[in-house]
Design an enzyme around this catalytic site. Structure first.
Site, short mmCIF file in Angstrom:
data_model
loop_
_atom_site.label_atom_id
_atom_site.label_comp_id
_atom_site.label_asym_id
_atom_site.label_seq_id
_atom_site.Cartn_x
_atom_site.Cartn_y
_atom_site.Cartn_z
N ASP A 198 34.94 45.35 44.32
CA ASP A 198 33.77 46.19 44.06
C ASP A 198 32.55 45.30 43.87
O ASP A 198 32.59 44.31 43.14
CB ASP A 198 34.04 47.01 42.79
CG ASP A 198 32.84 47.84 42.36
OD1 ASP A 198 32.13 48.32 43.24
OD2 ASP A 198 32.65 47.99 41.15
N GLU A 199 31.45 45.66 44.53
CA GLU A 199 30.17 44.94 44.38
C GLU A 199 30.37 43.44 44.55
O GLU A 199 29.99 42.63 43.70
CB GLU A 199 29.53 45.28 43.04
CG GLU A 199 29.19 46.76 42.92
CD GLU A 199 28.37 47.09 41.68
OE1 GLU A 199 27.90 46.16 41.01
OE2 GLU A 199 28.20 48.29 41.41
#
Length: 367
Positions: A34-35
């Protein structure tokens, strides 16, 4: 660093042993992804790794993809399916990934989130919709400073919005929703090409579909069990309704691609009327029947706020879930049972009660 991969493999092997000892199959591992912003891009180790150029990584922009691809392949060799969030998974080269992959889509539909979803389902992956403006339960129910929650992807996500979701045709939601600025948006599901004629986005291929839906409650700002239950219920019931039942009013998917906005007309008046009738049936079922079950189970679901106005000195009110009792009072006065058309002197305070009449919802002032 090879030590990184040795460490990850050791962790996975130890988790596998725990599963084996518990008699629980270890079939999927969610790596996060994520990210993945790229803080490693100036690392001397990474720059030396690229210069060595014996792993096919030609630039710092391919480092994230290489890491995810290698971990995914390692998991697949152990018979474990890899799962990850859509942004990290979007960096990979699909040809370097195992055949079996799960991706959770957390892209906002109003900002072309459907394009990521379509692209990854077309890879043949198991795509799980987790779109924040409708499936993040850490968002407030209503746009009010007294309602708990974040609002970076949508100002409010009430139970009706979750109920109204059309998950099999993400782009079609542009006909019924607005973006975070409460502005209409357009969703173009048709094939798009770049200047070189290469396809950059397009519709889902026939025969492919999303694997399912997932609701999220990111709990870093949730301080108690009752707050968690408030944020989850009753939205969880709407999630179940949409995940397990395809409504007749949902706009059928157009595999040739289509353009949707608030005047495109695919979500017809008849469909909207059918959706409203379905909602009324569900709302009545909750208010008259299901909430009392949650009360008996000790679940602190959100008791909705009341819609009310004073007309010609008389109080008129309604509630999202018929069957719940309402109370009103003059400011600092005694609470009284609401009756439609009761003569009052403004301002008054009004609230709803839980189905068991014990818990009270947030009160509002009516002038």
């Amino acid at each position: 660093m090879e030590s990184t991969y040795h460490f990850v493999e050791k962790v996975i092997d130890e988790i596998a042993k725990l599963h084996q000892a518990a008699g629980q199959p270890f079939t999927r591992y969610h790596i996060g992804a994520d990210e993945t912003a790229g803080a490693w891009k100036q690392s001397p180790q990474c720059l030396a790794f690229i210069a060595q150029n014996d792993k096919g990584v030609k630039s710092v922009d391919e480092l994230g993809a290489y890491f995810i691809e290698r971990i995914s392949t390692m998991l697949a060799a152990k018979g474990i399916e890899v799962a990850g969030w859509s942004d990290g998974m979007s960096h990979v080269r699909p040809e370097n990934m195992p055949a079996k992959v799960q991706s959770n889509i957390w892209d906002v539909i109003a900002y072309k989130g459907y394009e990521h979803a379509n692209r990854q389902v077309n890879y043949g992956w198991d795509v799980v919709l987790s779109n924040p403006e409708v499936l993040y339960f850490d968002f407030p129910y209503e746009a009010d400073p007294k309602e708990h929650g974040y609002y970076w992807a949508g100002r409010a996500t009430n139970s009706h919005k979750v109920f109204s979701f059309m998950p099999d045709n993400l782009a079609a939601n542009a006909e019924q929703w607005t973006d975070i600025q409460n502005q209409p948006f357009e969703a173009d599901d048709r094939i798009k090409l770049d200047e070189a004629g290469k396809k950059i986005s397009g519709p889902i291929e026939k025969g492919k579909s999303f694997r399912g839906l997932q609701g999220q409650l990111w709990s870093e700002s949730v301080r108690s069990d009752d707050t968690a239950e408030y944020m989850i219920f009753p939205r969880l019931l709407m999630l179940a309704e949409r995940a397990w039942h395809q409504a007749a009013w949902e706009v059928p998917y157009q595999y040739q691609g289509a353009l949707y906005n608030q005047s495109s007309g695919a979500f017809t008046l008849a469909m909207r009327d059918a959706q409203a009738k379905d909602w009324q049936q569900l709302a009545n079922t909750l208010g008259h029947k299901e909430f009392i079950k949650l009360d008996k189970a000790g679940i602190d679901y959100r008791v909705p706020t009341v819609g009310a106005e004073i007309r010609d000195g008389k109080l008129f009110a309604n509630i999202a879930y018929p069957g719940l009792k309402l109370e009103y009072r003059s400011l600092n006065g005694q609470w009284q049972t609401y009756q439609a058309g009761q003569a009052v002197i403004a301002p008054i305070e009004i609230r709803a009660l839980a189905a068991d009449s014990i818990r009270k919802g947030r009160s509002l002032i009516v002038n």
